[in-house]
Design an enzyme around this catalytic site. Structure first.
Site, PDB file in Angstrom:
ATOM      1  N   TYR A   1     -11.397   0.049   9.936  1.00  0.00           N
ATOM      2  CA  TYR A   1     -12.445   0.426  10.255  1.00  0.00           C
ATOM      3  C   TYR A   1     -12.540  -0.299   8.092  1.00  0.00           C
ATOM      4  O   TYR A   1     -13.082  -0.287   7.643  1.00  0.00           O
ATOM      5  CB  TYR A   1     -12.642   2.301   9.707  1.00  0.00           C
ATOM      6  CG  TYR A   1     -10.972   2.515   8.218  1.00  0.00           C
ATOM      7  CD1 TYR A   1     -10.906   2.245   6.781  1.00  0.00           C
ATOM      8  CD2 TYR A   1     -10.133   3.266   9.209  1.00  0.00           C
ATOM      9  CE1 TYR A   1      -9.489   2.363   5.834  1.00  0.00           C
ATOM     10  CE2 TYR A   1      -9.034   3.891   7.978  1.00  0.00           C
ATOM     11  CZ  TYR A   1      -8.584   3.286   7.120  1.00  0.00           C
ATOM     12  OH  TYR A   1      -7.507   3.344   6.136  1.00  0.00           O
ATOM     13  N   LYS A   2     -12.226  -1.663   7.829  1.00  0.00           N
ATOM     14  CA  LYS A   2     -12.686  -1.830   7.284  1.00  0.00           C
ATOM     15  C   LYS A   2     -13.124  -3.571   7.392  1.00  0.00           C
ATOM     16  O   LYS A   2     -14.734  -3.143   7.332  1.00  0.00           O
ATOM     17  CB  LYS A   2     -11.095  -2.257   5.985  1.00  0.00           C
ATOM     18  CG  LYS A   2     -10.109  -1.530   5.333  1.00  0.00           C
ATOM     19  CD  LYS A   2      -9.174  -1.990   5.009  1.00  0.00           C
ATOM     20  CE  LYS A   2      -8.162  -0.432   4.043  1.00  0.00           C
ATOM     21  NZ  LYS A   2      -8.195   0.623   4.327  1.00  0.00           N
TER      22      LYS A   2
ATOM     23  N   ARG B   1     -13.164  -3.054  -8.295  1.00  0.00           N
ATOM     24  CA  ARG B   1     -12.059  -3.850  -7.266  1.00  0.00           C
ATOM     25  C   ARG B   1     -13.324  -4.041  -6.115  1.00  0.00           C
ATOM     26  O   ARG B   1     -14.575  -3.318  -5.867  1.00  0.00           O
ATOM     27  CB  ARG B   1     -10.991  -2.898  -6.235  1.00  0.00           C
ATOM     28  CG  ARG B   1     -10.261  -3.680  -5.138  1.00  0.00           C
ATOM     29  CD  ARG B   1      -9.570  -3.954  -4.402  1.00  0.00           C
ATOM     30  NE  ARG B   1     -10.183  -1.895  -3.455  1.00  0.00           N
ATOM     31  CZ  ARG B   1      -9.465  -1.400  -2.090  1.00  0.00           C
ATOM     32  NH1 ARG B   1      -8.494  -2.298  -1.923  1.00  0.00           N
ATOM     33  NH2 ARG B   1     -10.127  -0.617  -1.470  1.00  0.00           N
TER      34      ARG B   1
ATOM     35  N   ASP C   1       1.644  -5.480   8.109  1.00  0.00           N
ATOM     36  CA  ASP C   1       0.226  -4.733   7.737  1.00  0.00           C
ATOM     37  C   ASP C   1      -0.466  -5.718   7.423  1.00  0.00           C
ATOM     38  O   ASP C   1      -0.838  -6.366   6.500  1.00  0.00           O
ATOM     39  CB  ASP C   1       0.946  -3.484   6.972  1.00  0.00           C
ATOM     40  CG  ASP C   1      -0.860  -2.907   6.135  1.00  0.00           C
ATOM     41  OD1 ASP C   1      -1.724  -3.231   7.021  1.00  0.00           O
ATOM     42  OD2 ASP C   1      -0.689  -1.662   6.255  1.00  0.00           O
TER      43      ASP C   1
ATOM     44  N   PHE D   1       0.876  -1.272  -0.073  1.00  0.00           N
ATOM     45  CA  PHE D   1      -0.215   0.292   0.178  1.00  0.00           C
ATOM     46  C   PHE D   1       1.021   1.020   0.303  1.00  0.00           C
ATOM     47  O   PHE D   1       1.520   1.491   0.193  1.00  0.00           O
ATOM     48  CB  PHE D   1      -0.727  -0.228   1.534  1.00  0.00           C
ATOM     49  CG  PHE D   1      -1.791   0.841   1.304  1.00  0.00           C
ATOM     50  CD1 PHE D   1      -2.800   0.472   0.204  1.00  0.00           C
ATOM     51  CD2 PHE D   1      -1.713   2.187   1.985  1.00  0.00           C
ATOM     52  CE1 PHE D   1      -4.292   1.961  -0.144  1.00  0.00           C
ATOM     53  CE2 PHE D   1      -2.648   2.863   2.229  1.00  0.00           C
ATOM     54  CZ  PHE D   1      -4.333   2.692   1.183  1.00  0.00           C
TER      55      PHE D   1
END
Length: 430
Positions: free
Chosen positions: A236-237, A389, A211, A140
């Site tokens: 938050y995912k 996605r 991560d 990321f």
């Protein structure tokens, strides 16, 4: 490598009612009621922002009106606000295969990554010739940015090196101080073998930092068994803690008192309310805390995590793979001829909980297709330069949702609805 393979087509449901039958037999179906989902919307973006858990809304109202409104400052003790980072951290620890007391929640993923990299680097004997933070090109971007900033601040002592994702384990050498990797690639959904990469790092004398932003709450994890020194992730995912929810940091228990905190903040002090002028780090994971805990957002995350106490992670993984297998097969069958190309691994052992398709230039590179799909009530997201996605979150997603989503995508492609000028206008967030 990712050529269409419809060998599983005989397992495809014949129609929507067959998908409904699968949903009726789903052992995870009851968890859908825990989320406040808009009527008629198909949400395939939980890998970017999870939906609102009903318990979180209830908790926030209670925290605002009762704990803050009536309790005021007394709630630091009476409502246990001061213990929230550790309490939330222990809930997350249970989802990532970590021991109690090895995770604390707070700050952002980027800040926690900075802390984790510093912690891992501090374990290298000094002086040392090891000067490389090794990562991969699929990581990321913010992780790479943090590492770049850390290297710049080192005055030339540290360097960031990136290699192709599949070459990561084989690229660790005697110059490597830390291997930094995102477990599941945010673009493609490709998943690293955590045990193998960590073993490679340790075999070469390097430390490992993971991560887990696209893994926690999506795939079963055994962080403790991997032996990795540190890990970070967001709330938050797949953990559904709300926009900007606090992130978390893990430090292996045997190392917690060895690593100096990169940010020696008040809440990481051994006795913060003694108000002494000199810093003395707390014992254990608490030394990784920095500033005052964000109580409202931590409370929302705490409530969101309650649902996980009763989730069978093996069943979650089976459903995740079933949903993504179904989606991939339906797209390749029903949207054939439009140039969509799967970039997500078909191999279950290499796939996280998402599926991404590259779009050709004659479909506008994908962005307008996704905007038209969102307008049609199917929310996924676009990732530059050309990826559609889709995230698969088994706690609330159904097989009929997958069927309907692909059907709407097919209609958009066949009618070229995506070519409406309003779908080409780029928004700030994609």
């Amino acid at each position: 490598m990712n050529a269409p393979d419809l060998s599983c087509a005989t397992d495809l449901p014949a129609d929507r009612s067959a998908c409904a039958a699968r949903d009726a037999a789903d052992p995870l179906a009851r968890f859908r009621a825990a989320f406040d989902l808009p009527e008629g919307l198909i949400y395939l973006d939980g890998n970017s922002l999870g939906p609102l858990p009903r318990a979180a809304a209830t908790r926030i109202e209670a925290v605002v009106r009762q704990e803050w409104g009536a309790g005021l400052i007394r709630s630091w003790n009476d409502a246990g606000w001061i213990d929230l980072p550790g309490r939330v951290g222990d809930r997350i620890a249970g989802l990532i295969g970590a021991a109690p007391g090895s995770v604390t929640a707070g700050d952002s993923t980027s800040i926690n990554l900075y802390k984790a990299l510093n912690a891992a680097l501090s374990l290298m004997p000094q002086p040392t010739g090891r000067s490389v933070i090794l990562s991969d090109t699929g990581n990321f971007p913010t992780d790479l940015y943090v590492a770049q900033g850390l290297c710049a601040a080192s005055g030339g002592r540290l360097h960031l090196r990136t290699v192709a994702p599949e070459a990561l384990a084989g690229s660790v050498d005697g110059d490597t101080a830390v291997v930094m990797a995102t477990h599941v690639d945010f673009r493609t959904g490709r998943m690293h073998d955590m045990q193998a990469v960590t073993r490679a790092a340790h075999a070469a004398g390097a430390a490992m930092v993971w991560d887990l932003a696209h893994s926690a709450g999506a795939v079963p994890l055994d962080l403790a068994a991997s032996g990795a020194e540190c890990a970070v992730g967001c709330g938050y995912k797949y953990l559904n803690g709300g926009p900007g929810a606090p992130a978390f940091i893990y430090v292996r228990p045997d190392l917690q008192d060895r690593v100096p905190p990169a940010l020696s903040g008040w809440m990481g002090h051994a006795a913060p309310f003694d108000f002494t002028p000199d810093y003395r780090p707390a014992a254990g994971i608490r030394r990784q805390q920095v500033g005052t805990p964000p109580i409202l957002s931590l409370s929302a995350l705490d409530a969101a995590l309650e649902v996980w106490a009763d989730v069978d992670m093996a069943a979650l993984r089976r459903k995740s793979l079933a949903l993504s297998d179904l989606f991939i097969a339906l797209v390749e069958r029903d949207c054939a001829g439009f140039g969509l190309r799967l970039v997500t691994p078909r191999d279950h052992g290499q796939r996280g909980s998402q599926a991404s398709f590259a779009c050709p230039a004659d479909l506008g590179g994908g962005y307008p297709v996704m905007q038209a799909l969102i307008d049609a009530g199917v929310i996924g997201d676009f990732r530059a330069p050309d990826l559609l996605r889709f995230g698969f979150t088994p706690l609330y997603l159904r097989h009929v949702d997958v069927w309907d989503a692909v059907d709407r995508l097919r209609q958009i492609l066949e009618t070229r609805r995506w070519d409406d000028p309003r779908f080409h206008a780029r928004a700030a967030v994609t």
